[in-house]
Write an enzyme that holds these catalytic residues in place. Structure first.
Site, PDB file in Angstrom:
ATOM      1  N   LYS A  52       0.845  -1.200   0.000  1.00 63.63           N
ATOM      2  CA  LYS A  52       0.000   0.000   0.000  1.00 63.63           C
ATOM      3  C   LYS A  52       0.877   1.244   0.000  1.00 63.63           C
ATOM      4  O   LYS A  52       0.649   2.190  -0.746  1.00 63.63           O
ATOM      5  CB  LYS A  52      -0.932   0.003   1.224  1.00 63.63           C
ATOM      6  CG  LYS A  52      -2.091  -0.976   1.091  1.00 63.63           C
ATOM      7  CD  LYS A  52      -2.860  -1.160   2.385  1.00 63.63           C
ATOM      8  CE  LYS A  52      -3.937  -2.230   2.191  1.00 63.63           C
ATOM      9  NZ  LYS A  52      -4.650  -2.592   3.408  1.00 63.63           N
ATOM     10  N   GLN A  96      -4.879  -1.335   9.508  1.00 64.43           N
ATOM     11  CA  GLN A  96      -4.790  -2.652   8.869  1.00 64.43           C
ATOM     12  C   GLN A  96      -5.416  -3.720   9.767  1.00 64.43           C
ATOM     13  O   GLN A  96      -5.065  -3.850  10.937  1.00 64.43           O
ATOM     14  CB  GLN A  96      -3.302  -2.980   8.591  1.00 64.43           C
ATOM     15  CG  GLN A  96      -3.093  -4.300   7.880  1.00 64.43           C
ATOM     16  CD  GLN A  96      -3.701  -4.332   6.477  1.00 64.43           C
ATOM     17  OE1 GLN A  96      -3.552  -3.385   5.705  1.00 64.43           O
ATOM     18  NE2 GLN A  96      -4.387  -5.416   6.151  1.00 64.43           N
ATOM     19  N   ASP A 119     -11.345   2.965   3.937  1.00 64.24           N
ATOM     20  CA  ASP A 119     -11.786   1.579   3.777  1.00 64.24           C
ATOM     21  C   ASP A 119     -13.299   1.491   3.592  1.00 64.24           C
ATOM     22  O   ASP A 119     -13.816   0.446   3.200  1.00 64.24           O
ATOM     23  CB  ASP A 119     -11.393   0.761   5.023  1.00 64.24           C
ATOM     24  CG  ASP A 119     -10.160  -0.101   4.781  1.00 64.24           C
ATOM     25  OD1 ASP A 119      -9.872  -0.389   3.606  1.00 64.24           O
ATOM     26  OD2 ASP A 119      -9.514  -0.485   5.768  1.00 64.24           O
TER      27      ASP A 119
END
Ligand code: NAD
Length: 281
Positions: A52, A96, A119
């Protein structure tokens, strides 16, 4: 059969985003920033976060990773999120997953201000998506959606069957296709006759986690099949779709690897830029 090349689609999307960032830089004299919080030392999470960070930097985003040991106190993480919520140089925040057991995942998700929730997991964004309002959309289903639209720009009236009802994949996928006027069926572990449901579908999105569940005789001709699954098996990584069988009947199919996976990270970058743009309105 069209082999849907996710790597190529993701590279194209990243190129578009790169252009967009250079325009943003000219207009605002700053670039959108993505901050990722990584807790613990689980190998897959470390790899995801590294990828990422690398992709974010490559397209020109400001990228930061904040690392905590696996035994970090929940309060420390929540306080850091509060700080990042107020930081103007941070456009998107991602924690995460999975988290260590002593940290409440839902508390963490809800601590992120919805306007920086890249997200798309915050209940406010989930609600906005299901109400058809502007929102951050979870990266994997967004990637699937963009791949489907490349094959079939007009989805109106198509019958879509989603296999799996997770908050991460199945449910947001269903919302995205509903918004495109598909007739959507969400199937799951208690569905009585999954094969019969799939045989009705013009579009199948499999997000289950069962290796090669979808067989060739579950799919009618002209169906677009999107395979979200990533399953480790003795013969390597396979998807939720039996590629050899389904590629003989489907109109289009994503491979695993090289299909949905590369789009997920590209969509995270897109979400970061979209959060920045909304913050400037
Ligand atoms: P999950 O375990 O949260 O959900 C799986 C869903 O499948 C559940 O809703 C369950 O009801 C359903 N299911 C289970 N058995 C079934 C059956 N026999 N028939 C029909 N439905 C059944 O999984 P998830 O987080 O949505 O992930 C699904 C898969 O996608 C996994 O393989 C995961 O590794 C993969 N994944 C890939 C990406 C990517 O970027 N490509 C991202 C996230 C997840």
């Amino acid at each position: 059969m069209i082999l849907i090349d996710g790597k190529k689609a993701a590279a194209e999307l990243r190129e578009e985003l790169k252009q967009e960032i250079s325009q943003i830089k000219k207009k605002y004299n700053k670039v959108p920033g993505l901050t990722v919080i990584l807790i613990g030392d689980m190998a897959p999470s470390q790899i995801y976060v590294r990828n990422k960070e690398k992709s974010a930097t490559e397209v020109g985003l400001k990228s930061e990773v904040i690392k905590y040991p696996g035994n970090v106190e929940e309060k420390i993480v929540l306080d850091k999120i509060k700080e990042l919520n107020k930081d103007d140089s941070v456009s998107g925040i991602l924690v995460q997953l999975p988290l260590p057991n002593h940290i409440d995942k839902q508390k963490v998700i809800e601590a992120i201000i919805p306007s920086k929730d890249v997200d798309g997991f915050h209940p406010m964004n989930v609600g906005n998506l299901s109400s058809g309002y502007e929102s951050s959309i979870p990266c994997t289903p967004l990637g699937c959606y963009l791949l489907i639209k490349k094959i079939e720009p007009n989805l109106s009236g198509k019958k879509a069957v989603i296999i799996g009802r997770s908050n991460l994949n199945g449910k947001p996928m269903a919302q995205l296709l509903l918004k495109e006027n598909c007739t959507v069926t969400i199937t799951h572990s208690k569905t009585k006759d999954l094969r019969a449901e799939c045989l009705e579908a013009d579009i199948i999105v499999a997000a289950v986690g069962i290796p090669e569940l979808v067989r060739g005789d579950w799919v009618k001709k002209n169906t677009i099949v999107i395979d979200v699954g990533i399953n480790k098996t003795d013969k390597g990584i396979v998807g939720d779709v039996n590629f050899d069988e389904v590629s003989k009947v489907a109109k289009a199919l994503t491979p695993v690897p090289g299909g949905v996976g590369p789009m997920t990270i590209a969509c995270l970058l897109k979400n970061t830029i979209d959060c920045f743009k909304r913050s400037q309105k």
